[in-house]
Design a protein around this motif. Structure first.
Motif, PDB file in Angstrom:
ATOM      1  N   UNK A   1      89.714   0.497 -29.873  1.00  0.00           N
ATOM      2  CA  UNK A   1      88.861   0.392 -28.682  1.00  0.00           C
ATOM      3  C   UNK A   1      88.018  -0.884 -28.713  1.00  0.00           C
ATOM      4  N   UNK A   2      87.864  -1.501 -27.560  1.00  0.00           N
ATOM      5  CA  UNK A   2      86.976  -2.672 -27.515  1.00  0.00           C
ATOM      6  C   UNK A   2      85.572  -2.250 -27.118  1.00  0.00           C
ATOM      7  N   UNK A   3      85.482  -1.177 -26.313  1.00  0.00           N
ATOM      8  CA  UNK A   3      84.161  -0.635 -25.992  1.00  0.00           C
ATOM      9  C   UNK A   3      84.133   0.809 -26.410  1.00  0.00           C
ATOM     10  N   UNK A   4      83.087   1.180 -27.126  1.00  0.00           N
ATOM     11  CA  UNK A   4      82.941   2.597 -27.439  1.00  0.00           C
ATOM     12  C   UNK A   4      81.543   3.027 -27.100  1.00  0.00           C
ATOM     13  N   UNK A   5      81.456   4.051 -26.277  1.00  0.00           N
ATOM     14  CA  UNK A   5      80.127   4.571 -25.931  1.00  0.00           C
ATOM     15  C   UNK A   5      80.068   5.996 -26.451  1.00  0.00           C
ATOM     16  N   UNK A   6      79.061   6.272 -27.257  1.00  0.00           N
ATOM     17  CA  UNK A   6      79.001   7.575 -27.903  1.00  0.00           C
ATOM     18  C   UNK A   6      77.678   8.244 -27.574  1.00  0.00           C
ATOM     19  N   UNK A   7      77.754   9.373 -26.944  1.00  0.00           N
ATOM     20  CA  UNK A   7      76.564  10.211 -26.723  1.00  0.00           C
ATOM     21  C   UNK A   7      75.403   9.424 -26.128  1.00  0.00           C
ATOM     22  N   UNK A   8      75.691   8.580 -25.152  1.00  0.00           N
ATOM     23  CA  UNK A   8      74.654   7.680 -24.667  1.00  0.00           C
ATOM     24  C   UNK A   8      73.824   8.337 -23.560  1.00  0.00           C
ATOM     25  N   UNK A   9      72.517   8.148 -23.639  1.00  0.00           N
ATOM     26  CA  UNK A   9      71.592   8.659 -22.616  1.00  0.00           C
ATOM     27  C   UNK A   9      70.689   7.528 -22.150  1.00  0.00           C
ATOM     28  N   UNK A  10      70.302   7.617 -20.918  1.00  0.00           N
ATOM     29  CA  UNK A  10      69.329   6.631 -20.426  1.00  0.00           C
ATOM     30  C   UNK A  10      68.378   7.288 -19.439  1.00  0.00           C
TER      31      UNK A  10
ATOM     32  N   UNK B   1      85.271   9.499 -12.628  1.00  0.00           N
ATOM     33  CA  UNK B   1      84.414   9.934 -11.530  1.00  0.00           C
ATOM     34  C   UNK B   1      83.057  10.328 -12.091  1.00  0.00           C
ATOM     35  N   UNK B   2      82.010   9.740 -11.536  1.00  0.00           N
ATOM     36  CA  UNK B   2      80.662  10.042 -12.040  1.00  0.00           C
ATOM     37  C   UNK B   2      79.874  10.809 -10.997  1.00  0.00           C
ATOM     38  N   UNK B   3      79.026  11.684 -11.490  1.00  0.00           N
ATOM     39  CA  UNK B   3      78.097  12.360 -10.586  1.00  0.00           C
ATOM     40  C   UNK B   3      76.834  12.688 -11.350  1.00  0.00           C
ATOM     41  N   UNK B   4      75.711  12.454 -10.738  1.00  0.00           N
ATOM     42  CA  UNK B   4      74.399  12.724 -11.356  1.00  0.00           C
ATOM     43  C   UNK B   4      74.341  12.265 -12.803  1.00  0.00           C
ATOM     44  N   UNK B   5      74.791  11.056 -13.040  1.00  0.00           N
ATOM     45  CA  UNK B   5      74.620  10.496 -14.370  1.00  0.00           C
ATOM     46  C   UNK B   5      75.605  10.969 -15.406  1.00  0.00           C
ATOM     47  N   UNK B   6      76.595  11.715 -14.984  1.00  0.00           N
ATOM     48  CA  UNK B   6      77.583  12.173 -15.971  1.00  0.00           C
ATOM     49  C   UNK B   6      78.978  11.768 -15.547  1.00  0.00           C
ATOM     50  N   UNK B   7      79.845  11.613 -16.550  1.00  0.00           N
ATOM     51  CA  UNK B   7      81.249  11.389 -16.223  1.00  0.00           C
ATOM     52  C   UNK B   7      81.858  12.768 -16.018  1.00  0.00           C
TER      53      UNK B   7
ATOM     54  N   UNK C   1      63.174  10.043 -15.262  1.00  0.00           N
ATOM     55  CA  UNK C   1      64.397  10.351 -14.538  1.00  0.00           C
ATOM     56  C   UNK C   1      65.619  10.081 -15.421  1.00  0.00           C
ATOM     57  N   UNK C   2      66.402  11.099 -15.625  1.00  0.00           N
ATOM     58  CA  UNK C   2      67.544  11.019 -16.523  1.00  0.00           C
ATOM     59  C   UNK C   2      68.751  10.430 -15.771  1.00  0.00           C
ATOM     60  N   UNK C   3      68.939   9.134 -15.830  1.00  0.00           N
ATOM     61  CA  UNK C   3      69.989   8.502 -15.028  1.00  0.00           C
ATOM     62  C   UNK C   3      71.370   8.745 -15.608  1.00  0.00           C
ATOM     63  N   UNK C   4      71.475   8.578 -16.921  1.00  0.00           N
ATOM     64  CA  UNK C   4      72.781   8.760 -17.554  1.00  0.00           C
ATOM     65  C   UNK C   4      72.623   9.795 -18.650  1.00  0.00           C
ATOM     66  N   UNK C   5      73.505  10.773 -18.655  1.00  0.00           N
ATOM     67  CA  UNK C   5      73.359  11.713 -19.752  1.00  0.00           C
ATOM     68  C   UNK C   5      74.708  11.949 -20.400  1.00  0.00           C
TER      69      UNK C   5
ATOM     70  N   UNK D   1      68.601  -1.152 -20.893  1.00  0.00           N
ATOM     71  CA  UNK D   1      68.548  -0.703 -22.273  1.00  0.00           C
ATOM     72  C   UNK D   1      68.764   0.808 -22.287  1.00  0.00           C
ATOM     73  N   UNK D   2      69.623   1.290 -23.180  1.00  0.00           N
ATOM     74  CA  UNK D   2      69.774   2.741 -23.255  1.00  0.00           C
ATOM     75  C   UNK D   2      68.812   3.270 -24.312  1.00  0.00           C
ATOM     76  N   UNK D   3      68.525   4.565 -24.199  1.00  0.00           N
ATOM     77  CA  UNK D   3      67.520   5.073 -25.129  1.00  0.00           C
ATOM     78  C   UNK D   3      68.075   5.964 -26.233  1.00  0.00           C
ATOM     79  N   UNK D   4      69.242   6.464 -26.016  1.00  0.00           N
ATOM     80  CA  UNK D   4      69.785   7.294 -27.083  1.00  0.00           C
ATOM     81  C   UNK D   4      71.290   7.079 -27.130  1.00  0.00           C
ATOM     82  N   UNK D   5      71.868   7.284 -28.301  1.00  0.00           N
ATOM     83  CA  UNK D   5      73.307   7.129 -28.426  1.00  0.00           C
ATOM     84  C   UNK D   5      73.669   5.707 -28.793  1.00  0.00           C
TER      85      UNK D   5
END
Ligand SMILES: Nc1ncnc2c1ncn2[C@@H]1O[C@H](COP(=O)(O)OP(=O)(O)OP(=O)(O)O)[C@@H](O)[C@H]1O
Ligand SMILES: Nc1ncnc2c1ncn2[C@@H]1O[C@H](COP(=O)(O)OP(=O)(O)OP(=O)(O)O)[C@@H](O)[C@H]1O
Ligand SMILES: [Mg+2]
Ligand SMILES: [Mg+2]
Lengths: 362, 257, 398, 316, 257
Positions: free
Chosen positions: E16-25, E224-230, E30-34, E68-72
């Motif tokens: 993988x060239x990009x790996x996103x693991x358990x990322x939250x922002x 497909x994303x909705x309310x900050x989730x894939x 307001x929880x934009x990405x969970x 900037x993300x805050x977790x993950x």
């Protein structure tokens, strides 16, 4: 049908006579309502009352190149007070035989202004031209090299001092102002607070209190034995003052740059310094050229306040001339003369900035 | 939806509400309108079209004296437009106008925009004015926005408010100057629907517009202007299918794809 | 909500980021650095000053404020004589500054609005004259204008003995503008009471008129009737209070006029200079504020059938004010700050008094600090007030 | 001392001067400085460098003059400053020999018919700020139970204009200035100077505390001009006087050495002063005397033997 | 034209060239990405869609640290995104980004826009940078505009320049945030063509877009994303014809007419 139209046009082309031509203009611009008609008549009457005596005083009865004694006997204006003291008023106690140097400097300055007036000359070259010009002017005034007699800055007076204080004040205040503006928009709270305090403090007090500070308090701030030239101190006060105003103007420019520009620069990997230098400031500073010119105008006018701390700017040299018993009493003429000088300077600059605003907008 | 509005109008049945006779207007030396003759009956719906700069806006602006004409006569509801302020006021109260750019008052709420005229010009009590306003807001289907400010509405909504604002003055004639040309395509329909509604209620309307669909379905008469003159006028059918004038033909060929 | 990355990255990534690569830490370092530099600079100046003061045996502190001032002040709003303290002298100066600033601001706004509107007049002459007014006054240093007006005042107005006397009891001469005030009489407090009553009544009248308009639609001429009330009620009181006509008329006695009240030429020149200069800027602000309102607004209002004066008050002004107020505030502050130029033409404003104080006591630091604090205070209060007003306006409108 | 070394190293003397006081310190229309104070400064320069024009003039306002001296911006202050106790002590200055005895007086239009300052109750008084005058006049009116309305104007020019146009009833300032102001009045006969002199204003050059050598140099530069007049030496006859046999003159002009060495100067310093600047009488007449616009009589500033206060100690 | 790009991708073939693991922002509270987990292979092309405000932009802006993300964890090309300035710089140089509003630098010519990054960030000699720039300008077919300023180009041309600007940095991944949504319909095609070209050359791409045609023809995977989730991810065929999630179904029904 199009034929028909043109024919029709030909025989109905003239609007009613009262709405065009000189009559139309007068009706539309001077007598287009009862109130306006009354105003027009009142103003005309006022002008008729006022203009002839003023003309008589200023031109018909006036004397131009006489001695002071002749002046005492004329009923008109005594412009001799200017013509006889012109060199002192303009150059103060800059060595009499070296007056060609300030004259040349001022001409260089006018040349540069003239070039800057036309947008087609705008380029990096012009900017360098300005820098070189300023250096040349400085060297010319100061002397000491190329066989020029050195002239202490304390002897720079009259128009040289006025221009020195305002031009150099703006040039030096500009980087400081930009830094303050960046600081004020910084995300670092301490830096931001310092900048806000500085800017608001300076903008809240009158310039003459800063000038007082420079003249009576500043010497106390320095260690024993270190002195800074009086003109330089006033210059510092003017720089500190102008910088606060420039900071606010530049901040406006920074705010006008869309956030996308910052982001695009960041996405390219430019770090803070490069981002500001290459992307943001070039755009922001261009936006704020017109308000910057207004600051230059204010700085130019404000230098007249240094008279209060005894510097010989053009206002003070004029007043010194008037302190000479011979010429005492011709203050109106003298004031009108420097008022015209200031007016020409400021008006041409403000015209310039208005033109600029128009061209920058399109 | 537009089936009910018969596109025919029996001109003889009523007296004209607007009469323009031999009217001319100049801007300085420039002859914007020449030799305009037009008579509009009560309840008649006229669509004016023509190339840009042909004087369409100027013509309808003359009708409520936003512009002054220099020769000829304009008579609205039996009052002749002259320099007499009182007549001008009377006519303006009877003629509603909707602008291309809405021109809502941004510092007033939608409701205040609607009641301003009735309260200060028609001297209606506030409560009554507000009731009327709500009635028209309902009609243009944005009653729920009454407390908002114009800046908070979409273009289509703003234009509907502008129409409602004119209607609150209970005008006898409505003038529309390209009411949909500043709108995004999706919003055009909203506004046209409101105008068609109005048409169905029998409002006298003069509409400057290039919405040919609208003209076809509601206009009794289509006027074509060019270089300050009314070059052709006819019923929509005739106008679109059988234009007489060469200029009209050319114009229509450009508009109807 | 301050979650942070808690886990150290696995394997090859070092856990600790060196501080010079961590923007957060760098930020703290920069700030510490800035604070350090500023405090070092402050300390440097402070210690130098301390040393210099000690070496030159200059007194410090504000103890001098209680000493006898020993100089006279020509114009004062409160009792003051040379025997009073420096503190009182300075207070007299502050009041003088406030007097000229407040009066100046009111006149500037009035004049600025008139000229700004004249600039937009359809009368070519009027708008040209306004343009000349604006250009000329804006582009000449205010100090020069002050000199000019002062020269006009003392050169062209006559000596006290040959005062220009347009109305009985009113005198113009080179000592100023003298006007009578009524001799004190028991009816005066009553007239004041009547004035207050008229204002209170006017307030309720306005509310009533609005309520009635809402109810019936009829429009009551509020402005006219309130003006009538405010003028009429005190006048009535005066009539019934025995119509005292005794006036304290200024009279020539000795060198000067005694009695009545007067404005000195210094005050008049300063006021005139400041008002003319600043009003040119205000006129530009007003003009651009009005021009910022699109023509469509007027046309829309016109096509509703509104009268011109109502268009102005209901549609144009409320919108224009929002554009006008912020720059207007800074002009008001400029006027206040420029009033410090009084020192050049002899009006005893705060700077002038502080100047004399510095000269006599030699305590420049305290003096200049006082000047700055006073102006800063005035600036802050003014902008706080204007911000409040602006917010209120914005709230009502938006 | 320190100051002399600094001055010599620098090559010129820095002098604080009044920029716009006619007769005392003001540039002419070529920007050249003239005046009694200017000549005093030139005497110092002549003494130190043998050249009267090695001077940098620094115009100072009333408020900035003492600070400038304290902060070493200037080496000597020749700016019509009144010697007072507090200035001598608290401000850390040393005044040297007085170069002009002055006193504060009143100038008044004759047509007011006032003969004594005691009749000035209620008058408007034009005053120049930043000097002792403001306090003096307040004291005087208070002492005599009179009221006054001061009009305090920063600039000489403005002040004079205000007075002539009748803005004030009376103008108060040092008598020397009053004479000058009267002289330039549109019609001098319309004004007179009241007899009361309400203060003593010994105007003297000043130097900083703590450098006695420099103080002596400035002091003896002034005294040399006074002594020269006393001995009848003028710029015209000074070269002949070199041949004088009078031991006092020989000592004075440095023919007999000693004085110069004592001061740390050239033996010819007094010669240079007289030759290049002139004696006190010449300087006085040139700048403020009866043949100038100011038309001031010697009065208190005459030599002691003519009934004035100018008195130089022996140069030995 | 798009026939060649086989819409299949063999995930196992590369790391993988990009790996996103358990990322939250969060934005404030307001929880934009969970709970974002995503792994992108080299050469993979992903299209992200979803309703407005669902966090699509935020997600891809996190990848090059505009947010900037805050977790993950986010790991790009084996570098973990943290506060380390050096890593951030490295990643930004490897990740190109194209914005909805182009964000070209208006005070620089097209050529200068393109060479700015190479010269100042990659420290290439000017000549070389200009050659590269001309190469990419040719590729997006506007080489002749090199000396103009952005303001003189149409929206579609500007967006093509923006793409070329990113390419000049020789990125390993390209992020696109609704690159065609600010364009007039006619210009959309120009830009899509350039993107399809890129896709054919095997560039790794993350595209936020509602251009379903584009997604269908080039994407390997649609998110497909909705309310900050894939909410759902799948191959385009599956995604469009057989959406699993109820939200997806609803969304698709609105978009596909
Ligand atoms: N205030 C004015 N002064 C001078 N000429 C004007 C003025 N207003 C309009 N014109 C000119 O009058 C002509 C008719 O203008 P008008 O706005 O009525 O055209 P129009 O048919 O409404 O065009 P469009 O479809 O572009 O709105 C145009 O040529 C225009 O340039
Ligand atoms: N700087 C910010 N501060 C607070 N909230 C923000 C910020 N930026 C975005 N948001 C919120 O985060 C959410 C996600 O925003 P984002 O821009 O990622 O949505 P999106 O899916 O790209 O939507 P769109 O299709 O409209 O572009 C939105 O609800 C938005 O209001
Ligand atoms: Mg139109
Ligand atoms: Mg988005």
């Amino acid at each position: 049908m199009s034929q028909q139209t043109t024919q029709h046009r030909k025989y109905e082309a003239r609007p009613p006579i009262a709405s065009v031509g000189v009559i139309g203009w007068i009706r539309q611009n001077l007598f287009n309502s009862p109130l306006n008609s009354v105003l027009t008549i009142i103003i005309m009457a006022g002008l008729v009352q006022l203009l002839p005596p003023v003309t008589k005083w200023a031109f018909i009865d006036s004397v131009w190149f006489t001695s002071a004694d002749v002046c005492k006997d004329t009923s008109g204006a005594c412009w001799s007070v200017i013509s006889q003291n012109l060199r002192f008023i303009l150059f103060g106690f800059y060595p009499y035989d070296e007056h060609w140097r300030p004259i040349t400097s001022v001409l260089i300055l006018f040349g540069l202004f003239w070039l800057s007036y036309y947008r087609q000359f705008w380029s990096k070259k012009l900017l360098y031209g300005w820098l070189v010009g300023l250096v040349v002017m400085g060297v010319l005034m100061k002397g000491g090299i190329f066989g020029l007699v050195p002239v202490e800055t304390t002897q720079w007076s009259g128009i040289s001092l006025t221009l020195l204080l305002s031009l150099f004040g703006l040039t030096a205040a500009y980087p400081l102002g930009v830094m303050l503006a960046l600081g004020r928009r910084s995300t670092l709270p301490a830096v931001k607070t310092l900048c806000v305090i500085y800017i608001e403090l300076i903008r809240g007090v009158p310039l003459i209190s800063l000038l007082f500070m420079s003249s009576v308090m500043f010497p106390l701030f320095l260690p024993e034995g270190v002195t800074i030239d009086k003109i330089l101190r006033a210059q510092v006060a003017i720089i500190l003052f102008t910088a606060a105003y420039i900071a606010e103007v530049v901040r406006g420019g920074l705010q006008a740059i869309p956030k996308g520009q910052y982001e695009a620069a960041e996405a390219l990997g430019l770090e803070y310094g490069l981002k500001m230098r290459l992307i943001i400031l070039p755009q922001a500073l261009k936006v704020v050229i017109p308000p910057t010119v207004s600051i230059l105008i204010s700085a130019f006018k404000d230098t007249s306040l240094v008279i209060i701390i005894g510097l010989f700017d053009i206002m003070k040299t004029t007043k010194t001339t008037l302190a000479n018993p011979e010429w005492m009493g011709f203050s109106t003429e003298a004031y009108i003369f420097i008022a015209i000088l200031y007016f020409l300077g400021c008006f041409s600059m403000s015209n310039f900035s208005r033109n600029l605003e128009k061209t920058l907008k399109t | 939806m537009t089936e009910q509005t018969a596109n025919t109008f029996d001109a003889s049945s009523s007296e004209p509400i607007i009469e323009i006779i031999d009217m001319h207007k100049w801007y300085g030396d420039f002859h914007v309108l020449s030799d305009i003759n037009l008579s509009v009956e009560r309840g008649e719906r006229i669509v004016i079209c023509g190339p840009s700069g042909s004087g369409k806006s100027t013509l309808i602006r003359c009708i409520n004296r936003l512009e002054q004409h220099q020769r000829g006569k304009i008579i609205v509801d039996n009052i002749e437009l002259s320099n007499d302020l009182k007549n001008i006021e009377k006519i303006r109260a009877e003629v509603g106008m909707v602008f291309q750019h809405f021109n809502l008052f941004p510092h007033l709420t939608i409701l205040e925009n609607l009641t301003l005229g009735p309260i200060w010009v028609r001297k209606e009590p506030k409560k009554e004015a507000e009731e009327t306003a709500m009635y028209y807001l309902n009609k243009v289907q944005i009653a729920e926005q009454a407390k908002k400010y114009p800046g908070q509405l979409s273009g289509g909504q703003q234009q509907r408010v502008a129409i409602a604002r004119s209607l609150c003055m209970k005008p006898k004639v409505m003038l529309f100057d390209e009411p949909t040309s500043a709108l995004d395509p999706e919003m055009v329909k909203e506004v046209l629907d409101v105008m068609i509604d109005l048409a169905q209620e029998g409002m006298t309307m003069l509409v400057v517009s290039h919405e040919m669909g609208f003209a076809r379905s509601v206009a009794h008469r289509v006027l074509f202007m060019d270089s300050g003159q009314i070059v052709e006028q006819n019923t929509p059918e005739e106008f679109f299918h059988n234009p007489q004038n060469e200029r009209t033909q050319k114009f229509l060929s450009q508009i109807l794809h | 909500m301050t979650q942070h990355q808690t886990t150290a990255s696995p394997g090859k990534h070092p856990a600790a980021i060196p501080f010079w690569r961590d923007p957060d830490k760098l930020g703290i370092i920069y700030q510490a650095l800035a604070l350090c530099l500023v405090s070092l600079f402050g300390y440097y100046i402070f210690s130098n000053t301390q040393a210099n003061l000690a070496r030159q045996a200059i007194a410090t502190g504000f103890g001098f404020l209680d000493n006898e001032a020993g100089f006279e002040i020509g114009e004062k709003l409160v009792q003051y004589s040379a025997a009073d303290s420096y503190a009182r002298a300075l207070a007299v100066g502050v009041l003088n500054t406030l007097k000229v600033s407040l009066l100046g601001i009111v006149l500037t706004i009035a004049l600025g609005i008139i000229v700004g509107i004249a600039r937009l007049s359809t009368n070519w002459l009027v708008s040209r004259l306004a343009a000349i007014y604006i250009e000329v006054l804006q582009n000449i240093p205010v100090l020069l204008q002050l000199f000019f007006w002062y020269a006009i005042f003392h050169d062209t107005l006559p000596m006290p003995r040959m005062s220009w006397n347009p109305l009985p009891g009113i005198f113009f001469n080179n000592r100023g503008f003298y006007y009578p005030i009524p001799e004190s009489h028991p009816v005066h407090p009553w007239m004041l009471g009547a004035l207050v009553a008229a204002m209170v009544f006017g307030y309720f009248l306005k509310r009533w008129a609005k309520e009635r308009q809402d109810r019936t639609g009829q429009i009551f001429p509020v402005g006219l009737s309130i003006t009538g009330l405010i003028l009429g009620l005190p006048l009535l009181t005066w009539l019934f209070g025995g119509t005292p006509t005794a006036l304290n008329v200024p009279e020539l006695s000795g060198f000067n006029f005694r009695g009545g009240l007067n404005f000195s030429p210094e005050f008049c020149a300063l006021l005139l200079g400041l008002v003319l200069y600043t009003s040119a800027f205000v006129a530009e602000i007003v003009r651009s504020g009005i021009q910022a309102i699109s023509k469509g607004q007027t046309e829309a209002a016109m096509s509703l059938g509104l009268r011109p004066n109502r268009i102005l008050t209901l549609v144009i002004l409320p919108q224009a004010l929002r554009v006008i107020i912020p720059p207007l505030t800074s002009q008001m502050l400029n006027l206040t700050k420029n009033s410090s130029l009084a020192v050049a033409i002899g009006y005893p404003d705060f700077v002038s008094v502080a100047n004399t104080t510095i000269n006599q006591t030699g305590q420049a630091i305290e003096g200049v600090a006082l000047i700055m604090v006073v102006y800063l205070f005035i600036s802050l209060v003014t902008s706080a007030f204007m911000n409040w007003y602006n917010k209120k306006k914005a709230l009502v409108e938006r | 001392g320190e100051t002399l070394d600094a001055v010599k190293a620098r090559g010129f003397v820095q002098v604080g001067i009044n920029g716009s006081l006619f007769g005392f310190g003001m540039p002419d229309d070529k920007g050249v400085w003239h005046g009694l104070d200017v000549d005093t400064a030139r005497a110092v320069s002549a003494a130190v460098f043998g050249d009267p024009d090695k001077i940098k003039y620094i115009p100072l306002t009333a408020q900035t003059r003492f600070t400038a001296l304290q902060s070493k911006e200037v080496d000597v202050l020749c700016r019509n400053a009144t010697r007072t106790l507090s200035r001598d002590t608290e401000l850390g200055l040393n005044f040297v020999t007085v170069n002009y005895y002055d006193g504060q007086g009143f100038l008044i239009p004759t047509k007011l018919g006032v003969k004594s300052a005691k009749e000035l109750d209620g008058a408007s008084v034009c005053v120049l700020p930043g000097t002792t005058t403001e306090q003096n006049v307040a004291d005087y009116f208070r002492a005599n139970n009179m009221k006054m309305k001061p009009v305090v104007i920063e600039e000489n020019t403005e002040l004079n204009q205000a007075f002539f146009s009748g803005r004030c009833d009376v103008l108060t300032s040092d008598a020397s200035q009053l004479a000058g102001i009267r002289a330039v009045a549109p019609n001098p006969a319309d004004y007179e100077i009241l007899p009361q002199i309400i203060s003593k204003e010994p105007l003297a050059p000043a130097v900083r505390h703590g450098d006695d050598q420099w103080r002596d140099i400035v002091d003896y530069s002034v005294l040399a001009m006074i002594a020269a007049e006393d001995m009848g030496i003028t710029s015209a006859n000074v070269d002949e006087m070199l041949k004088s046999t009078d031991p006092n003159v020989q000592r004075f002009l440095g023919v007999t050495p000693g004085n110069g060495k004592a001061l740390g100067l050239d033996e010819k310093f007094a010669y240079n002063i007289v030759k290049m600047v002139g004696n006190y009488g010449e300087v006085f007449e040139r700048n403020v005397g009866v043949n100038t616009k100011l038309q001031i009589k010697r009065g208190l500033n005459a030599q002691w033997k003519d009934g004035g206060l100018m008195y130089a100690p022996p140069f030995k």
